[in-house]
Design a protein around this motif. Structure first.
Motif, PDB file in Angstrom:
ATOM      1  N   LEU A 198       0.882  -1.171   0.000  1.00 59.74           N
ATOM      2  CA  LEU A 198       0.000   0.000   0.000  1.00 59.74           C
ATOM      3  C   LEU A 198       0.919   1.220   0.000  1.00 59.74           C
ATOM      4  O   LEU A 198       1.321   1.714   1.048  1.00 59.74           O
ATOM      5  CB  LEU A 198      -0.916  -0.022   1.228  1.00 59.74           C
ATOM      6  N   PHE A 199       1.265   1.685  -1.185  1.00 55.89           N
ATOM      7  CA  PHE A 199       2.386   2.627  -1.300  1.00 55.89           C
ATOM      8  C   PHE A 199       2.084   3.957  -0.616  1.00 55.89           C
ATOM      9  O   PHE A 199       1.016   4.555  -0.809  1.00 55.89           O
ATOM     10  CB  PHE A 199       2.735   2.873  -2.766  1.00 55.89           C
ATOM     11  N   PRO A 200       3.045   4.444   0.193  1.00 60.84           N
ATOM     12  CA  PRO A 200       2.852   5.715   0.887  1.00 60.84           C
ATOM     13  C   PRO A 200       2.993   6.899  -0.076  1.00 60.84           C
ATOM     14  O   PRO A 200       4.054   7.125  -0.661  1.00 60.84           O
ATOM     15  CB  PRO A 200       3.986   5.710   1.924  1.00 60.84           C
ATOM     16  N   ALA A 201       1.921   7.650  -0.242  1.00 56.27           N
ATOM     17  CA  ALA A 201       1.899   8.794  -1.148  1.00 56.27           C
ATOM     18  C   ALA A 201       0.620   9.579  -0.885  1.00 56.27           C
ATOM     19  O   ALA A 201      -0.198   9.202  -0.046  1.00 56.27           O
ATOM     20  CB  ALA A 201       1.959   8.335  -2.608  1.00 56.27           C
ATOM     21  N   THR A 202       0.427  10.684  -1.618  1.00 53.94           N
ATOM     22  CA  THR A 202      -0.799  11.468  -1.528  1.00 53.94           C
ATOM     23  C   THR A 202      -1.702  11.123  -2.705  1.00 53.94           C
ATOM     24  O   THR A 202      -1.261  11.161  -3.860  1.00 53.94           O
ATOM     25  CB  THR A 202      -0.495  12.975  -1.522  1.00 53.94           C
ATOM     26  N   TYR A 203      -2.946  10.787  -2.400  1.00 54.67           N
ATOM     27  CA  TYR A 203      -3.903  10.366  -3.422  1.00 54.67           C
ATOM     28  C   TYR A 203      -5.112  11.299  -3.416  1.00 54.67           C
ATOM     29  O   TYR A 203      -5.652  11.625  -2.347  1.00 54.67           O
ATOM     30  CB  TYR A 203      -4.357   8.926  -3.153  1.00 54.67           C
ATOM     31  N   ASP A 204      -5.514  11.712  -4.606  1.00 53.68           N
ATOM     32  CA  ASP A 204      -6.674  12.589  -4.759  1.00 53.68           C
ATOM     33  C   ASP A 204      -7.848  11.817  -5.340  1.00 53.68           C
ATOM     34  O   ASP A 204      -7.667  10.959  -6.221  1.00 53.68           O
ATOM     35  CB  ASP A 204      -6.337  13.773  -5.677  1.00 53.68           C
ATOM     36  N   PHE A 205      -9.044  12.164  -4.882  1.00 57.42           N
ATOM     37  CA  PHE A 205     -10.268  11.533  -5.374  1.00 57.42           C
ATOM     38  C   PHE A 205     -11.278  12.627  -5.700  1.00 57.42           C
ATOM     39  O   PHE A 205     -11.328  13.658  -5.015  1.00 57.42           O
ATOM     40  CB  PHE A 205     -10.840  10.580  -4.325  1.00 57.42           C
ATOM     41  N   ASP A 206     -12.074  12.396  -6.745  1.00 53.78           N
ATOM     42  CA  ASP A 206     -13.030  13.428  -7.147  1.00 53.78           C
ATOM     43  C   ASP A 206     -14.395  13.268  -6.475  1.00 53.78           C
ATOM     44  O   ASP A 206     -15.341  13.982  -6.804  1.00 53.78           O
ATOM     45  CB  ASP A 206     -13.183  13.477  -8.668  1.00 53.78           C
ATOM     46  N   VAL A 207     -14.503  12.321  -5.529  1.00 52.73           N
ATOM     47  CA  VAL A 207     -15.712  12.189  -4.701  1.00 52.73           C
ATOM     48  C   VAL A 207     -15.277  12.077  -3.248  1.00 52.73           C
ATOM     49  O   VAL A 207     -14.176  11.612  -2.941  1.00 52.73           O
ATOM     50  CB  VAL A 207     -16.553  10.953  -5.106  1.00 52.73           C
ATOM     51  N   LYS A 208     -16.161  12.495  -2.332  1.00 51.83           N
ATOM     52  CA  LYS A 208     -15.800  12.504  -0.913  1.00 51.83           C
ATOM     53  C   LYS A 208     -15.663  11.106  -0.329  1.00 51.83           C
ATOM     54  O   LYS A 208     -14.852  10.872   0.558  1.00 51.83           O
ATOM     55  CB  LYS A 208     -16.841  13.306  -0.126  1.00 51.83           C
ATOM     56  N   LYS A 209     -16.492  10.197  -0.827  1.00 50.92           N
ATOM     57  CA  LYS A 209     -16.418   8.827  -0.324  1.00 50.92           C
ATOM     58  C   LYS A 209     -16.310   7.869  -1.506  1.00 50.92           C
ATOM     59  O   LYS A 209     -17.297   7.293  -1.961  1.00 50.92           O
ATOM     60  CB  LYS A 209     -17.642   8.478   0.529  1.00 50.92           C
ATOM     61  N   PRO A 210     -15.085   7.705  -2.017  1.00 52.86           N
ATOM     62  CA  PRO A 210     -14.899   6.781  -3.141  1.00 52.86           C
ATOM     63  C   PRO A 210     -15.141   5.343  -2.714  1.00 52.86           C
ATOM     64  O   PRO A 210     -15.149   5.030  -1.519  1.00 52.86           O
ATOM     65  CB  PRO A 210     -13.432   7.006  -3.530  1.00 52.86           C
ATOM     66  N   GLU A 211     -15.332   4.484  -3.694  1.00 54.18           N
ATOM     67  CA  GLU A 211     -15.444   3.061  -3.393  1.00 54.18           C
ATOM     68  C   GLU A 211     -14.162   2.601  -2.693  1.00 54.18           C
ATOM     69  O   GLU A 211     -13.062   3.021  -3.054  1.00 54.18           O
ATOM     70  CB  GLU A 211     -15.635   2.252  -4.674  1.00 54.18           C
ATOM     71  N   LEU A 212     -14.317   1.764  -1.690  1.00 56.91           N
ATOM     72  CA  LEU A 212     -13.153   1.291  -0.940  1.00 56.91           C
ATOM     73  C   LEU A 212     -12.149   0.596  -1.849  1.00 56.91           C
ATOM     74  O   LEU A 212     -10.923   0.752  -1.684  1.00 56.91           O
ATOM     75  CB  LEU A 212     -13.617   0.346   0.171  1.00 56.91           C
ATOM     76  N   THR A 213     -12.658  -0.142  -2.827  1.00 58.08           N
ATOM     77  CA  THR A 213     -11.762  -0.820  -3.771  1.00 58.08           C
ATOM     78  C   THR A 213     -10.960   0.181  -4.592  1.00 58.08           C
ATOM     79  O   THR A 213      -9.811  -0.085  -4.953  1.00 58.08           O
ATOM     80  CB  THR A 213     -12.552  -1.735  -4.704  1.00 58.08           C
ATOM     81  N   ASP A 214     -11.547   1.364  -4.888  1.00 54.83           N
ATOM     82  CA  ASP A 214     -10.823   2.396  -5.636  1.00 54.83           C
ATOM     83  C   ASP A 214      -9.655   2.933  -4.818  1.00 54.83           C
ATOM     84  O   ASP A 214      -8.577   3.215  -5.355  1.00 54.83           O
ATOM     85  CB  ASP A 214     -11.757   3.551  -6.024  1.00 54.83           C
ATOM     86  N   VAL A 215      -9.883   3.091  -3.519  1.00 58.38           N
ATOM     87  CA  VAL A 215      -8.827   3.593  -2.630  1.00 58.38           C
ATOM     88  C   VAL A 215      -7.666   2.600  -2.577  1.00 58.38           C
ATOM     89  O   VAL A 215      -6.494   2.972  -2.751  1.00 58.38           O
ATOM     90  CB  VAL A 215      -9.382   3.842  -1.209  1.00 58.38           C
ATOM     91  N   ILE A 216      -7.999   1.339  -2.354  1.00 60.88           N
ATOM     92  CA  ILE A 216      -6.961   0.303  -2.254  1.00 60.88           C
ATOM     93  C   ILE A 216      -6.249   0.143  -3.593  1.00 60.88           C
ATOM     94  O   ILE A 216      -5.015   0.044  -3.643  1.00 60.88           O
ATOM     95  CB  ILE A 216      -7.582  -1.034  -1.797  1.00 60.88           C
ATOM     96  N   ASP A 217      -7.028   0.115  -4.673  1.00 55.01           N
ATOM     97  CA  ASP A 217      -6.454  -0.040  -6.018  1.00 55.01           C
ATOM     98  C   ASP A 217      -5.410   1.025  -6.316  1.00 55.01           C
ATOM     99  O   ASP A 217      -4.358   0.735  -6.897  1.00 55.01           O
ATOM    100  CB  ASP A 217      -7.552   0.022  -7.076  1.00 55.01           C
ATOM    101  N   LYS A 218      -5.715   2.259  -5.920  1.00 54.42           N
ATOM    102  CA  LYS A 218      -4.781   3.355  -6.202  1.00 54.42           C
ATOM    103  C   LYS A 218      -3.431   3.123  -5.539  1.00 54.42           C
ATOM    104  O   LYS A 218      -2.377   3.377  -6.132  1.00 54.42           O
ATOM    105  CB  LYS A 218      -5.370   4.684  -5.727  1.00 54.42           C
ATOM    106  N   MET A 219      -3.462   2.658  -4.306  1.00 50.49           N
ATOM    107  CA  MET A 219      -2.217   2.429  -3.574  1.00 50.49           C
ATOM    108  C   MET A 219      -1.430   1.256  -4.164  1.00 50.49           C
ATOM    109  O   MET A 219      -0.199   1.321  -4.265  1.00 50.49           O
ATOM    110  CB  MET A 219      -2.522   2.190  -2.099  1.00 50.49           C
ATOM    111  N   ILE A 220      -2.154   0.216  -4.563  1.00 48.34           N
ATOM    112  CA  ILE A 220      -1.486  -0.931  -5.190  1.00 48.34           C
ATOM    113  C   ILE A 220      -0.929  -0.528  -6.553  1.00 48.34           C
ATOM    114  O   ILE A 220       0.189  -0.924  -6.927  1.00 48.34           O
ATOM    115  CB  ILE A 220      -2.460  -2.112  -5.355  1.00 48.34           C
TER     116      ILE A 220
END
Length: 378
Positions: A198-220
């Protein structure tokens, strides 16, 4: 008779030359026609790909450019969103023009923009869309800490987040999507399969509560981008990718200063080469799932494959999310003779060659951690 025959030969020869000339001219004409057609086609293809998709359409389309995205990936994303005609042309065009250094982020682009305008926007950070959610994962955070952070930002419960991160069917989907994820993440005995990826970095999302899988996917996905950059060095290291990430996580936890990462890596490799236990305090904390600052003597006996005071070699799995500098340290250690190091609360790391030297340093500075912890608790 001979005279007539000679005239006939002359006439036939003349006809043959004319026929040959006609064929040659036809071929030349065809070649010229093909060249002109190719030139016209290339001109049309070029202009079609640099001009706007629809000069009258000012609809704002959200495009996300992740950290470390290649021009090929950016081109495909722009094509998929209907902002350019051809992603391959974008890749070739930016390569020929020497365009690059595109800024990661979320953009609002329109089909009325031509290719130059799109490239300029991506290079200069123009037309950034303010993200609805920004999530920053610090280097050295482990899965429980990351789950807590995601929970605070999104409202998902920590339990639900960890449940998703340990779901085997979901993990298999991630492996299919990101081949960089090794089969080791599925082995028995690991606390958290995605630890270290789960790579340490800053991630931006265009919705306040993205799908949990989207959050995890971004880090992977970002982990995949970084590890792919170092793939050759990992292959040449003599260790598996999973072992390198595990060792990197120890280096991340042991070092407070950048200049110490490669030195600590050097000590670890020295100990591995001599079949010594790594004796890393952070592995004891992780084994006990207790991250208090000070490790006591009785904690060293805690039976876990993570505990490097009990088991030789690289532990069963990563204990945290290493940053790229820690990964680089694991791949490019400093060659040194020392077999021991001691980290003080102020960030200084003291390296020693013998156990007696190390013990002397430990006795001199061990009380500093008690004072530091008391201040931290207050």
């Amino acid at each position: 008779m001979l005279h007539l025959q000679s005239s006939g030969n002359y006439i036939n020869e003349n006809k043959s030359k004319k026929r040959t000339k006609t064929i040659v001219l036809s071929i030349l004409f065809l070649i010229v026609a093909l060249i002109i057609a190719a030139a016209i086609g290339a001109y049309y293809y070029y202009n079609k790909n640099i001009e706007p998709i629809d000069s009258t359409n000012n609809e704002k389309i959200t495009v996300e450019i992740p950290i470390g995205s290649s021009s090929s990936k950016i081109g495909q994303e722009l094509e998929d969103k209907g902002l350019i005609n051809n992603g391959d042309f974008f890749r070739l065009y930016t390569r020929v023009k020497g365009e690059g250094n595109f800024q990661a982020g979320i953009y609002e682009l329109t089909p009325s923009m031509n290719l130059s305008e799109i490239i300029s926007a991506l290079k200069d950070g123009k037309m950034f869309k303010k993200p609805a959610l920004t999530l920053t994962i610090p280097e050295g955070y482990n899965v429980p800490q990351i789950a807590k952070l995601i929970s605070q930002k999104t409202g998902y419960t920590e339990a639900d987040i960890i449940k998703k991160m340990t779901d085997k069917s979901y993990l298999k989907q991630l492996q299919d999507k990101y081949p960089i994820l090794p089969d080791d993440i599925m082995k028995a005995g690991l606390y958290y399969p995605l630890e270290g990826f789960l790579f340490p970095a800053t991630y931006d999302f265009d919705v306040k509560k993205p799908e949990l899988t989207d959050v995890i996917d971004k880090m992977i996905e970002q982990s995949s981008v970084v590890l792919t950059k170092h793939e050759k060095d990992i292959e040449n290291s003599g260790y598996s990718l999973f072992q390198i990430i595990t060792l990197s996580s120890l280096i991340e936890e042991e070092s407070q200063r950048e200049e110490d990462r490669k030195k600590i890596a050097g000590v670890f490799y020295n100990r591995l080469s001599k079949d010594m236990k790594l004796d890393s305090d952070p592995t004891v904390k992780y084994a006990r799932k207790n991250f208090d600052v000070q490790v006591l003597y009785e904690h060293l006996k805690y039976d876990s494959k993570y505990n490097t005071y009990l088991y030789k070699g690289i532990p069963i799995g990563p204990i945290t999310s290493p940053g790229e500098k820690a990964i680089e340290a694991a791949l490019q250690p400093v060659k040194m003779e020392e077999l021991f190091f001691y980290a003080r609360p102020n960030g200084e790391v003291i390296y020693t060659k013998t156990l007696s030297e190390h013990n002397a340093v430990y006795k001199k500075y061990r009380d500093e951690w008690k004072v530091w912890q008391e201040k931290d608790n207050n």
